[in-house]
Design a protein around this motif. Structure first.
Motif, mmCIF file in Angstrom:
data_model
loop_
_atom_site.group_PDB
_atom_site.id
_atom_site.type_symbol
_atom_site.label_atom_id
_atom_site.label_comp_id
_atom_site.label_asym_id
_atom_site.label_seq_id
_atom_site.Cartn_x
_atom_site.Cartn_y
_atom_site.Cartn_z
ATOM 1 N N GLU A 70 19.904 41.635 3.764
ATOM 2 C CA GLU A 70 20.626 40.436 4.198
ATOM 3 C C GLU A 70 20.687 39.392 3.081
ATOM 4 O OE1 GLU A 70 18.197 41.951 5.880
ATOM 5 O OE2 GLU A 70 19.252 42.688 7.669
ATOM 6 N N ARG A 74 24.021 37.838 1.294
ATOM 7 C CA ARG A 74 24.244 36.398 1.146
ATOM 8 C C ARG A 74 24.605 36.054 -0.301
ATOM 9 N NH1 ARG A 74 22.200 32.273 -0.903
ATOM 10 N NH2 ARG A 74 20.227 33.201 -1.528
ATOM 11 N N SER A 110 23.789 45.792 12.012
ATOM 12 C CA SER A 110 23.498 44.475 12.578
ATOM 13 C C SER A 110 24.808 43.708 12.716
ATOM 14 C CB SER A 110 22.522 43.710 11.673
ATOM 15 O OG SER A 110 23.166 43.296 10.488
ATOM 16 N N ALA A 111 24.739 42.508 13.238
ATOM 17 C CA ALA A 111 25.937 41.687 13.416
ATOM 18 C C ALA A 111 26.593 41.362 12.077
ATOM 19 C CB ALA A 111 25.579 40.406 14.151
ATOM 20 N N SER A 112 25.793 41.263 11.006
ATOM 21 C CA SER A 112 26.343 40.851 9.718
ATOM 22 C C SER A 112 26.486 41.971 8.689
ATOM 23 C CB SER A 112 25.469 39.752 9.119
ATOM 24 O OG SER A 112 24.154 40.221 8.917
ATOM 25 N N LEU A 113 25.841 43.114 8.917
ATOM 26 C CA LEU A 113 25.798 44.138 7.882
ATOM 27 C C LEU A 113 25.654 45.532 8.482
ATOM 28 C CD1 LEU A 113 25.607 44.733 4.806
ATOM 29 C CD2 LEU A 113 23.147 44.302 4.984
#
Length: 163
Positions: A70, A74, A110-113
């Motif tokens: 994560e 970013r 996941s929600a982002s990756l």
């Protein structure tokens, strides 16, 4: 570096000075994410997903990092923004695009990756440079090597080595 993981990043650019942008991206990645331990040739490729735009330059690099996935994401997004990326339309023209293809052998949704990158197996512009530097790397989800995925890929886009 202690506790480092090998990750694979895809770099792409189809606006502005594409070569200089890829070089700037590599420089920032080396400063902020980790040591670049391998890099493919640079390829000129037809656009994928949205055809009416300039050709891309693409490259895949291997980076050794101690950062969490994560955190890598970013930093990638920060680098894209700093190099001038504006997100307007999906698969549209862009100054820089950096995708996290693999984070070692991690499988993550996941929600982002999502890892491995969910469209990797469908994209010659990722598979050709990836296979150049890691032909035997095994996709942890599909249990196929980069070379096997390349041989199975049905993408018919033109991908030409330029350097």
């Amino acid at each position: 570096m202690a506790g480092s993981k090998g990750i694979f990043l895809s770099l792409g650019s189809n606006l502005g000075d594409r070569q200089a942008t890829l070089a700037s991206a590599r420089e920032e990645i080396a400063k902020r994410i980790g040591t670049i331990s391998g890099e493919s040739s640079v390829y000129e490729t037809e656009p994928w997903g949205l055809a009416d735009q300039p050709a891309f330059l693409n490259q895949v690099i291997r980076v050794e990092t101690a950062l969490a996935p994560e955190e890598v994401l970013r930093i990638i997004l920060d680098i894209e923004h700093e190099l001038g990326r504006v997100r307007q339309e999906r698969w549209g023209a862009r100054v820089i695009d950096i995708d996290l293809l693999y984070y070692n052998a991690l499988v993550l949704d996941s929600a982002s990756l999502t890892l491995p990158h969910p469209r990797l197996r469908d994209r010659l512009f990722n598979l050709i440079p990836l296979t150049e530097i890691a032909p035997d790397f095994i996709n942890p989800l599909l249990k196929k090597t980069s070379l096997e995925l390349l041989q199975m890929c049905t993408d018919d886009g033109v991908v030409s080595k330029i350097s």
